[in-house]
Design a protein around this motif. Structure first.
Motif, PDB file in Angstrom:
ATOM      1  N   PHE A 189     -45.209  59.530 -18.562  1.00  0.00           N
ATOM      2  CA  PHE A 189     -45.310  60.695 -17.677  1.00  0.00           C
ATOM      3  C   PHE A 189     -45.449  60.240 -16.231  1.00  0.00           C
ATOM      4  O   PHE A 189     -46.284  59.385 -15.929  1.00  0.00           O
ATOM      5  CB  PHE A 189     -46.528  61.537 -18.056  1.00  0.00           C
ATOM      6  CG  PHE A 189     -46.425  62.183 -19.415  1.00  0.00           C
ATOM      7  CD1 PHE A 189     -45.929  63.470 -19.553  1.00  0.00           C
ATOM      8  CD2 PHE A 189     -46.836  61.513 -20.556  1.00  0.00           C
ATOM      9  CE1 PHE A 189     -45.834  64.072 -20.803  1.00  0.00           C
ATOM     10  CE2 PHE A 189     -46.752  62.104 -21.809  1.00  0.00           C
ATOM     11  CZ  PHE A 189     -46.249  63.386 -21.931  1.00  0.00           C
ATOM     12  N   GLU A 190     -44.657  60.833 -15.345  1.00  0.00           N
ATOM     13  CA  GLU A 190     -44.783  60.526 -13.922  1.00  0.00           C
ATOM     14  C   GLU A 190     -46.068  61.097 -13.335  1.00  0.00           C
ATOM     15  O   GLU A 190     -46.657  60.493 -12.439  1.00  0.00           O
ATOM     16  CB  GLU A 190     -43.576  61.046 -13.141  1.00  0.00           C
ATOM     17  CG  GLU A 190     -42.318  60.246 -13.387  1.00  0.00           C
ATOM     18  CD  GLU A 190     -41.161  60.705 -12.523  1.00  0.00           C
ATOM     19  OE1 GLU A 190     -41.245  61.794 -11.896  1.00  0.00           O
ATOM     20  OE2 GLU A 190     -40.153  59.976 -12.476  1.00  0.00           O
ATOM     21  N   GLN A 191     -46.490  62.257 -13.827  1.00  0.00           N
ATOM     22  CA  GLN A 191     -47.658  62.933 -13.277  1.00  0.00           C
ATOM     23  C   GLN A 191     -48.789  62.969 -14.300  1.00  0.00           C
ATOM     24  O   GLN A 191     -48.573  63.312 -15.466  1.00  0.00           O
ATOM     25  CB  GLN A 191     -47.304  64.370 -12.885  1.00  0.00           C
ATOM     26  CG  GLN A 191     -46.233  64.477 -11.825  1.00  0.00           C
ATOM     27  CD  GLN A 191     -46.694  63.978 -10.482  1.00  0.00           C
ATOM     28  OE1 GLN A 191     -47.806  64.286 -10.059  1.00  0.00           O
ATOM     29  NE2 GLN A 191     -45.861  63.210  -9.816  1.00  0.00           N
ATOM     30  N   GLU A 192     -49.985  62.653 -13.851  1.00  0.00           N
ATOM     31  CA  GLU A 192     -51.144  62.665 -14.738  1.00  0.00           C
ATOM     32  C   GLU A 192     -51.389  64.057 -15.322  1.00  0.00           C
ATOM     33  O   GLU A 192     -51.709  64.186 -16.509  1.00  0.00           O
ATOM     34  CB  GLU A 192     -52.391  62.179 -13.994  1.00  0.00           C
ATOM     35  CG  GLU A 192     -53.612  62.074 -14.889  1.00  0.00           C
ATOM     36  CD  GLU A 192     -54.818  61.503 -14.172  1.00  0.00           C
ATOM     37  OE1 GLU A 192     -55.744  61.056 -14.879  1.00  0.00           O
ATOM     38  OE2 GLU A 192     -54.851  61.495 -12.921  1.00  0.00           O
ATOM     39  N   ASP A 193     -51.243  65.096 -14.509  1.00  0.00           N
ATOM     40  CA  ASP A 193     -51.468  66.466 -14.999  1.00  0.00           C
ATOM     41  C   ASP A 193     -50.556  66.803 -16.184  1.00  0.00           C
ATOM     42  O   ASP A 193     -50.980  67.460 -17.124  1.00  0.00           O
ATOM     43  CB  ASP A 193     -51.235  67.489 -13.885  1.00  0.00           C
ATOM     44  CG  ASP A 193     -52.332  67.486 -12.840  1.00  0.00           C
ATOM     45  OD1 ASP A 193     -53.390  66.878 -13.086  1.00  0.00           O
ATOM     46  OD2 ASP A 193     -52.133  68.101 -11.779  1.00  0.00           O
ATOM     47  N   ASP A 194     -49.311  66.338 -16.129  1.00  0.00           N
ATOM     48  CA  ASP A 194     -48.389  66.597 -17.235  1.00  0.00           C
ATOM     49  C   ASP A 194     -48.819  65.852 -18.494  1.00  0.00           C
ATOM     50  O   ASP A 194     -48.725  66.382 -19.604  1.00  0.00           O
ATOM     51  CB  ASP A 194     -46.963  66.203 -16.854  1.00  0.00           C
ATOM     52  CG  ASP A 194     -46.386  67.089 -15.761  1.00  0.00           C
ATOM     53  OD1 ASP A 194     -46.823  68.261 -15.649  1.00  0.00           O
ATOM     54  OD2 ASP A 194     -45.503  66.618 -15.025  1.00  0.00           O
ATOM     55  N   ALA A 195     -49.301  64.628 -18.331  1.00  0.00           N
ATOM     56  CA  ALA A 195     -49.787  63.855 -19.477  1.00  0.00           C
ATOM     57  C   ALA A 195     -51.020  64.511 -20.086  1.00  0.00           C
ATOM     58  O   ALA A 195     -51.143  64.620 -21.312  1.00  0.00           O
ATOM     59  CB  ALA A 195     -50.106  62.423 -19.053  1.00  0.00           C
ATOM     60  N   VAL A 196     -51.924  64.984 -19.250  1.00  0.00           N
ATOM     61  CA  VAL A 196     -53.131  65.661 -19.731  1.00  0.00           C
ATOM     62  C   VAL A 196     -52.750  66.943 -20.469  1.00  0.00           C
ATOM     63  O   VAL A 196     -53.269  67.233 -21.551  1.00  0.00           O
ATOM     64  CB  VAL A 196     -54.102  65.959 -18.570  1.00  0.00           C
ATOM     65  CG1 VAL A 196     -55.215  66.895 -19.003  1.00  0.00           C
ATOM     66  CG2 VAL A 196     -54.671  64.659 -18.009  1.00  0.00           C
ATOM     67  N   ARG A 197     -51.834  67.712 -19.903  1.00  0.00           N
ATOM     68  CA  ARG A 197     -51.390  68.962 -20.530  1.00  0.00           C
ATOM     69  C   ARG A 197     -50.765  68.679 -21.904  1.00  0.00           C
ATOM     70  O   ARG A 197     -51.060  69.356 -22.885  1.00  0.00           O
ATOM     71  CB  ARG A 197     -50.379  69.669 -19.621  1.00  0.00           C
ATOM     72  CG  ARG A 197     -49.990  71.044 -20.058  1.00  0.00           C
ATOM     73  CD  ARG A 197     -49.061  71.726 -19.049  1.00  0.00           C
ATOM     74  NE  ARG A 197     -49.624  71.775 -17.708  1.00  0.00           N
ATOM     75  CZ  ARG A 197     -49.228  71.010 -16.669  1.00  0.00           C
ATOM     76  NH1 ARG A 197     -48.253  70.138 -16.815  1.00  0.00           N
ATOM     77  NH2 ARG A 197     -49.789  71.122 -15.488  1.00  0.00           N
TER      78      ARG A 197
END
Length: 96
Positions: free
Chosen positions: A29-37
């Protein structure tokens, strides 16, 4: 970039999904928020079908992760903020 591991098993491998051919594909994932989601959706799905499976989101060097995947002929997918991914139904958590 960010990837998922089983909580407390960061050194044992990363979460990967099975593709249509049965091969494992590592999500980066490029973005941490997307990985967390994605981890939250995965935890919810796993809890509903197999019991609680907590995930950790860890930051990795993206270039190194991709280079390592290429060296070992391991499939990967870079998930950008424009991508929408949901956990596959009844996917077992894999440690690869």
């Amino acid at each position: 970039m960010f990837l998922l591991t089983l909580k407390g098993k960061t050194d044992d491998g990363a979460y990967a999904v099975d593709d249509d051919h049965g091969d494992k594909v590592l999500f980066l994932f490029e973005q941490e928020d997307d990985a967390v989601r994605y981890a939250l959706m995965l935890q919810n799905e796993e809890f509903m079908t197999h019991g609680n499976s907590d995930m950790d989101v860890i930051e990795v060097d993206g270039e190194l992760a991709i280079r390592t995947c290429r060296v070992y002929n391991y499939k990967y997918a870079v998930i950008t903020p424009n991508d929408f991914v949901i956990p596959p139904k009844n996917d077992n958590i894999s440690e690869d």
